[in-house]
Design an enzyme around this catalytic site. Structure first.
Site, PDB file in Angstrom:
ATOM      1  N   ARG A   1      20.856  17.939  -1.720  1.00 48.50           N
ATOM      2  CA  ARG A   1      20.941  16.519  -1.372  1.00 48.50           C
ATOM      3  C   ARG A   1      21.725  15.730  -2.408  1.00 48.50           C
ATOM      4  NH1 ARG A   1      18.033  15.120   2.924  1.00 48.50           N
ATOM      5  NH2 ARG A   1      16.640  16.731   3.707  1.00 48.50           N
TER       6      ARG A   1
ATOM      7  N   PRO B   1       0.792  -1.209   0.000  1.00 49.22           N
ATOM      8  CA  PRO B   1       0.000   0.000   0.000  1.00 49.22           C
ATOM      9  C   PRO B   1       0.826   1.261   0.000  1.00 49.22           C
ATOM     10  CG  PRO B   1       0.077  -1.000   2.177  1.00 49.22           C
ATOM     11  CD  PRO B   1       1.174  -1.549   1.360  1.00 49.22           C
ATOM     12  N   GLU B   2       0.618   2.065  -0.990  1.00 52.06           N
ATOM     13  CA  GLU B   2       1.179   3.410  -1.021  1.00 52.06           C
ATOM     14  C   GLU B   2      -0.022   4.364  -0.973  1.00 52.06           C
ATOM     15  OE1 GLU B   2       4.130   3.870  -4.136  1.00 52.06           O
ATOM     16  OE2 GLU B   2       4.448   1.718  -4.188  1.00 52.06           O
TER      17      GLU B   2
ATOM     18  N   ARG C   1       2.802 -10.591   6.765  1.00 49.96           N
ATOM     19  CA  ARG C   1       4.220 -10.332   7.082  1.00 49.96           C
ATOM     20  C   ARG C   1       4.400  -9.557   8.376  1.00 49.96           C
ATOM     21  NH1 ARG C   1       7.296  -8.589   1.630  1.00 49.96           N
ATOM     22  NH2 ARG C   1       9.120  -8.753   2.958  1.00 49.96           N
TER      23      ARG C   1
ATOM     24  N   HIS D   1      -3.673 -14.975   9.674  1.00 53.53           N
ATOM     25  CA  HIS D   1      -2.915 -13.738   9.940  1.00 53.53           C
ATOM     26  C   HIS D   1      -3.809 -12.549  10.288  1.00 53.53           C
ATOM     27  CE1 HIS D   1       0.520 -15.928   8.537  1.00 53.53           C
ATOM     28  NE2 HIS D   1      -0.016 -16.089   7.347  1.00 53.53           N
TER      29      HIS D   1
END
Length: 274
Positions: free
Chosen positions: A155, A2-3, A117, A98
DNA sequence: CATTTCACCTGGTGGC
DNA sequence: TGCCACCAGGTGAAAT
Protein backbone atom coordinates in the site's frame (compact mmCIF):
# COMPACT_ATOMS: atom_id res chain seq x y z
CA UNK A 1 -16.30 10.93 19.95
CA UNK A 2 -16.31 7.23 19.87
CA UNK A 3 -13.62 4.85 18.80
CA UNK A 4 -13.14 1.28 19.92
CA UNK A 5 -12.52 1.95 23.66
CA UNK A 6 -15.43 4.39 23.96
CA UNK A 7 -17.80 2.08 22.08
CA UNK A 8 -16.66 -0.89 24.19
CA UNK A 9 -17.29 1.12 27.37
CA UNK A 10 -20.77 2.13 26.24
CA UNK A 11 -21.67 -1.40 25.09
CA UNK A 12 -20.58 -2.90 28.43
CA UNK A 13 -22.52 -0.27 30.37
CA UNK A 14 -25.67 -0.79 28.33
CA UNK A 15 -25.37 -4.59 28.54
CA UNK A 16 -25.04 -4.53 32.35
CA UNK A 17 -28.21 -2.49 32.67
CA UNK A 18 -30.57 -3.80 30.00
CA UNK A 19 -29.73 -7.41 29.16
CA UNK A 20 -32.80 -9.56 29.74
CA UNK A 21 -35.11 -6.56 29.58
CA UNK A 22 -37.98 -6.26 27.07
CA UNK A 23 -38.76 -3.33 24.78
CA UNK A 24 -42.34 -2.29 25.39
CA UNK A 25 -42.60 1.06 23.63
CA UNK A 26 -40.56 2.78 20.92
CA UNK A 27 -40.27 6.42 19.85
CA UNK A 28 -38.18 7.95 17.05
CA UNK A 29 -37.48 11.54 15.98
CA UNK A 30 -38.50 12.68 12.51
CA UNK A 31 -34.95 13.31 11.22
CA UNK A 32 -34.27 10.69 8.54
CA UNK A 33 -30.44 10.77 8.69
CA UNK A 34 -29.85 8.55 11.73
CA UNK A 35 -31.95 5.72 10.34
CA UNK A 36 -30.14 3.24 8.16
CA UNK A 37 -33.33 1.21 8.47
CA UNK A 38 -36.53 3.29 8.26
CA UNK A 39 -37.97 4.36 11.59
CA UNK A 40 -41.19 2.51 10.73
CA UNK A 41 -39.39 -0.78 10.16
CA UNK A 42 -37.28 -0.37 13.30
CA UNK A 43 -40.46 0.33 15.23
CA UNK A 44 -42.09 -2.88 14.00
CA UNK A 45 -38.94 -4.89 14.60
CA UNK A 46 -38.12 -3.61 18.08
CA UNK A 47 -41.48 -3.39 19.83
CA UNK A 48 -42.06 -6.38 22.10
CA UNK A 49 -38.58 -7.84 21.60
CA UNK A 50 -36.30 -8.90 24.43
CA UNK A 51 -32.70 -7.60 24.56
CA UNK A 52 -30.67 -10.73 25.22
CA UNK A 53 -27.19 -9.17 25.16
CA UNK A 54 -25.33 -6.05 24.05
CA UNK A 55 -21.77 -6.06 22.73
CA UNK A 56 -19.30 -4.18 20.52
CA UNK A 57 -18.06 -5.04 17.03
CA UNK A 58 -15.59 -2.46 15.69
CA UNK A 59 -17.26 0.89 16.34
CA UNK A 60 -20.75 -0.64 16.29
CA UNK A 61 -22.90 -1.51 19.30
CA UNK A 62 -24.94 -4.64 18.60
CA UNK A 63 -28.06 -5.38 20.66
CA UNK A 64 -29.04 -9.04 20.25
CA UNK A 65 -32.80 -9.53 20.23
CA UNK A 66 -34.62 -12.80 20.89
CA UNK A 67 -36.13 -14.95 23.59
CA UNK A 68 -32.77 -16.29 24.82
CA UNK A 69 -29.12 -16.46 23.81
CA UNK A 70 -29.68 -19.61 21.77
CA UNK A 71 -32.45 -18.11 19.67
CA UNK A 72 -31.36 -14.68 18.46
CA UNK A 73 -33.91 -13.45 15.93
CA UNK A 74 -32.78 -9.91 15.21
CA UNK A 75 -30.23 -7.21 15.99
CA UNK A 76 -30.40 -3.49 16.66
CA UNK A 77 -27.11 -1.99 15.52
CA UNK A 78 -26.07 1.43 16.81
CA UNK A 79 -23.20 3.50 15.40
CA UNK A 80 -22.44 6.61 17.45
CA UNK A 81 -20.85 8.64 14.63
CA UNK A 82 -18.98 11.63 16.07
CA UNK A 83 -21.34 12.83 18.77
CA UNK A 84 -23.74 9.96 19.44
CA UNK A 85 -24.65 8.78 22.94
CA UNK A 86 -26.48 5.63 23.94
CA UNK A 87 -27.83 6.19 27.43
CA UNK A 88 -29.74 4.10 29.94
CA UNK A 89 -31.99 6.47 31.88
CA UNK A 90 -35.08 6.59 34.03
CA UNK A 91 -38.27 7.61 32.18
CA UNK A 92 -38.40 10.85 34.22
CA UNK A 93 -34.91 11.96 33.12
CA UNK A 94 -35.24 15.13 31.02
CA UNK A 95 -35.11 14.32 27.31
CA UNK A 96 -31.94 15.87 25.92
CA UNK A 97 -31.97 18.01 22.80
CA UNK A 98 -31.17 15.91 19.70
CA UNK A 99 -32.68 12.72 21.14
CA UNK A 100 -33.54 10.52 18.14
CA UNK A 101 -34.66 7.26 19.72
CA UNK A 102 -36.25 6.21 23.01
CA UNK A 103 -36.85 2.56 23.83
CA UNK A 104 -39.04 2.12 26.88
CA UNK A 105 -38.20 -1.13 28.69
CA UNK A 106 -40.38 -3.40 30.79
CA UNK A 107 -38.25 -2.73 33.89
CA UNK A 108 -39.12 0.95 33.60
CA UNK A 109 -35.71 2.00 32.28
CA UNK A 110 -35.24 3.75 28.96
CA UNK A 111 -32.58 3.30 26.32
CA UNK A 112 -32.01 6.62 24.51
CA UNK A 113 -29.99 7.57 21.45
CA UNK A 114 -28.88 11.21 21.39
CA UNK A 115 -26.81 12.65 18.53
CA UNK A 116 -26.44 16.41 17.82
CA UNK A 117 -24.54 16.09 14.52
CA UNK A 118 -26.62 13.15 13.33
CA UNK A 119 -23.60 11.28 11.92
CA UNK A 120 -24.65 8.21 13.92
CA UNK A 121 -26.74 5.41 12.44
CA UNK A 122 -29.41 3.05 13.71
CA UNK A 123 -30.07 -0.20 11.88
CA UNK A 124 -32.48 -3.07 12.45
CA UNK A 125 -31.47 -6.48 11.12
CA UNK A 126 -33.78 -9.45 10.87
CA UNK A 127 -31.31 -12.35 10.98
CA UNK A 128 -33.34 -14.46 8.54
CA UNK A 129 -33.60 -11.67 5.99
CA UNK A 130 -30.42 -9.64 6.50
CA UNK A 131 -28.03 -12.02 8.27
CA UNK A 132 -25.99 -11.03 11.31
CA UNK A 133 -24.02 -7.80 11.40
CA UNK A 134 -20.37 -8.26 10.48
CA UNK A 135 -17.63 -5.62 10.35
CA UNK A 136 -15.59 -5.45 7.15
CA UNK A 137 -12.24 -5.02 8.88
CA UNK A 138 -10.30 -7.06 11.42
CA UNK A 139 -10.47 -6.52 15.19
CA UNK A 140 -7.21 -4.84 16.26
CA UNK A 141 -7.27 -6.48 19.72
CA UNK A 142 -7.21 -10.02 18.38
CA UNK A 143 -5.64 -9.96 14.89
CA UNK A 144 -2.51 -12.13 14.59
CA UNK A 145 0.84 -10.45 13.85
CA UNK A 146 1.13 -12.03 10.38
CA UNK A 147 -2.38 -10.98 9.34
CA UNK A 148 -1.79 -7.49 10.71
CA UNK A 149 1.37 -7.04 8.62
CA UNK A 150 -0.41 -8.38 5.54
CA UNK A 151 -3.05 -5.63 5.76
CA UNK A 152 -0.50 -2.99 4.78
CA UNK A 153 1.59 -4.87 2.23
CA UNK A 154 1.97 -3.05 -1.10
CA UNK A 155 0.00 0.00 0.00
CA UNK A 156 1.15 3.48 -0.92
CA UNK A 157 -1.15 5.47 1.34
CA UNK A 158 0.03 6.99 4.62
CA UNK A 159 0.06 4.54 7.55
CA UNK A 160 -2.24 6.89 9.46
CA UNK A 161 -4.78 6.79 6.61
CA UNK A 162 -4.51 2.99 6.53
CA UNK A 163 -5.18 2.77 10.29
CA UNK A 164 -8.33 4.84 9.80
CA UNK A 165 -9.62 2.62 6.98
CA UNK A 166 -12.35 0.54 8.62
CA UNK A 167 -12.26 -2.14 5.95
CA UNK A 168 -8.68 -3.00 7.01
CA UNK A 169 -8.97 -2.61 10.79
CA UNK A 170 -12.24 -1.85 12.53
CA UNK A 171 -12.44 0.41 15.54
CA UNK A 172 -9.37 2.66 15.18
CA UNK A 173 -10.11 6.37 14.80
CA UNK A 174 -8.20 9.63 14.93
CA UNK A 175 -7.17 9.55 18.59
CA UNK A 176 -5.84 5.99 18.72
CA UNK A 177 -4.21 6.21 15.28
CA UNK A 178 -2.11 9.17 16.50
CA UNK A 179 -1.45 7.69 19.94
CA UNK A 180 -0.43 4.24 18.67
CA UNK A 181 1.90 5.74 16.03
CA UNK A 182 3.58 7.78 18.78
CA UNK A 183 4.06 4.74 21.00
CA UNK A 184 5.45 2.79 18.04
CA UNK A 185 7.79 5.65 17.06
CA UNK A 186 6.42 5.87 13.50
CA UNK A 187 5.59 9.06 11.59
CA UNK A 188 1.99 9.22 10.39
CA UNK A 189 2.88 10.12 6.76
CA UNK A 190 5.10 7.07 6.18
CA UNK A 191 3.79 4.92 3.31
CA UNK A 192 2.04 1.94 4.85
CA UNK A 193 3.71 -0.56 2.53
CA UNK A 194 7.20 0.74 3.33
CA UNK A 195 7.10 -0.04 7.04
CA UNK A 196 9.43 -2.85 8.10
CA UNK A 197 8.02 -5.99 9.62
CA UNK A 198 9.52 -4.93 12.98
CA UNK A 199 7.85 -1.53 12.78
CA UNK A 200 4.49 -3.11 11.96
CA UNK A 201 4.79 -5.41 14.94
CA UNK A 202 5.67 -2.46 17.19
CA UNK A 203 2.59 -0.71 15.82
CA UNK A 204 0.31 -3.69 16.45
CA UNK A 205 1.55 -4.05 20.03
CA UNK A 206 1.26 -0.29 20.65
CA UNK A 207 -2.28 -0.31 19.30
CA UNK A 208 -3.34 -3.18 21.56
CA UNK A 209 -1.72 -1.55 24.60
CA UNK A 210 -3.24 1.87 23.93
CA UNK A 211 -6.73 0.49 23.24
CA UNK A 212 -6.71 -1.77 26.30
CA UNK A 213 -5.36 0.98 28.56
CA UNK A 214 -8.09 3.31 27.33
CA UNK A 215 -10.82 0.72 27.93
CA UNK A 216 -9.54 0.42 31.51
CA UNK A 217 -9.91 4.21 31.88
CA UNK A 218 -13.41 4.27 30.41
CA UNK A 219 -12.29 5.80 27.08
CA UNK A 220 -11.24 9.35 26.12
CA UNK A 221 -13.57 12.28 26.82
CA UNK A 222 -12.11 15.01 24.63
CA UNK A 223 -15.23 17.12 24.48
CA UNK A 224 -18.52 15.36 24.95
CA UNK A 225 -18.08 11.58 25.08
CA UNK A 226 -19.84 9.89 28.01
CA UNK A 227 -20.64 6.28 28.81
CA UNK A 228 -24.09 4.64 29.09
CA UNK A 229 -24.73 6.44 32.39
CA UNK A 230 -23.42 9.85 31.37
CA UNK A 231 -20.00 9.47 33.03
CA UNK A 232 -16.86 10.77 31.30
CA UNK A 233 -13.75 8.69 30.58
CA UNK A 234 -10.21 9.42 31.77
CA UNK A 235 -7.87 8.26 29.01
CA UNK A 236 -7.58 11.81 27.61
CA UNK A 237 -5.23 12.40 30.57
CA UNK A 238 -2.88 9.79 29.09
CA UNK A 239 -2.74 11.21 25.56
CA UNK A 240 0.83 11.78 24.39
CA UNK A 241 0.20 13.63 21.12
CA UNK A 242 -3.50 13.85 20.27
CA UNK A 243 -4.55 17.53 20.29
CA UNK A 244 -1.23 18.52 21.88
CA UNK A 245 0.09 20.51 18.91
CA UNK A 246 2.78 23.01 20.06
CA UNK A 247 3.06 21.45 23.52
CA UNK A 248 6.28 19.68 24.60
CA UNK A 249 6.64 15.95 24.00
CA UNK A 250 6.46 14.08 27.32
CA UNK A 251 9.50 12.02 26.30
CA UNK A 252 11.89 14.61 24.77
CA UNK A 253 10.26 18.07 25.22
CA UNK A 254 10.30 18.75 21.45
CA UNK A 255 7.09 20.59 20.47
CA UNK A 256 4.42 18.25 19.10
CA UNK A 257 3.58 19.01 15.46
CA UNK A 258 0.11 19.18 13.99
CA UNK A 259 -0.33 18.37 10.29
CA UNK A 260 -3.15 17.19 8.04
CA UNK A 261 -3.21 13.54 6.94
CA UNK A 262 -6.22 12.05 5.15
CA UNK A 263 -7.99 15.32 5.87
CA UNK A 264 -7.73 14.79 9.63
CA UNK A 265 -5.79 16.71 12.24
CA UNK A 266 -2.70 14.60 12.94
CA UNK A 267 -0.29 15.00 15.82
CA UNK A 268 3.22 13.59 16.24
CA UNK A 269 6.61 14.17 17.82
CA UNK A 270 9.16 14.97 15.09
CA UNK A 271 12.00 13.65 17.25
CA UNK A 272 10.51 10.47 18.73
CA UNK A 273 8.74 9.34 15.55
CA UNK A 274 10.82 8.32 12.51
C1' DC B 1 -8.77 -0.98 -8.22
C1' DA B 2 -6.41 2.31 -4.78
C1' DT B 3 -6.38 6.68 -3.02
C1' DT B 4 -7.99 11.40 -2.01
C1' DT B 5 -11.39 14.86 -1.25
C1' DC B 6 -15.62 16.43 0.17
C1' DA B 7 -20.27 16.63 2.01
C1' DC B 8 -23.04 15.48 5.72
C1' DC B 9 -24.48 18.22 10.69
C1' DT B 10 -24.33 21.03 15.21
C1' DG B 11 -21.80 23.34 18.56
C1' DG B 12 -17.75 25.14 20.89
C1' DT B 13 -13.86 28.28 20.78
C1' DG B 14 -11.11 32.14 19.85
C1' DG B 15 -10.22 36.49 17.18
C1' DC B 16 -11.93 40.94 16.12
C1' DT C 1 -22.74 40.68 22.90
C1' DG C 2 -22.27 39.49 17.99
C1' DC C 3 -20.31 37.85 13.83
C1' DC C 4 -17.11 34.86 11.55
C1' DA C 5 -13.73 31.39 10.60
C1' DC C 6 -12.19 27.19 12.03
C1' DC C 7 -12.24 22.88 14.36
C1' DA C 8 -14.22 18.39 16.16
C1' DG C 9 -14.17 11.08 18.15
C1' DG C 10 -16.76 9.15 11.41
C1' DT C 11 -17.93 7.47 7.04
C1' DG C 12 -19.54 6.82 2.43
C1' DA C 13 -20.01 8.87 -2.20
C1' DA C 14 -17.71 11.17 -5.81
C1' DA C 15 -13.65 12.53 -8.01
C1' DT C 16 -8.96 11.56 -9.41
Amino acid sequence: MPELPEVETVARGVDERVHGDRIVEVWFSSYPQPFKTSAARQHRGLAGRKIVAVHRTGKHIVCELGENKKSIEAQWVVHLGMTGRLLVTTPEAPVAKHTHARLELKSGKELRFVDPRRFGRLEFRDLKKNGAFAAAGAEPLTIEPEAFAALFRGRTLAIKAALLNQSLLTGVGNIYADESLFHAGIRPRRAAGRLTRAELERLRVALVQVLEASIRKGGSSVSDYVDATGVRGFYQLEHRVYQRGGEPCHSCATPIERILVAGRGTHFCPKCQK
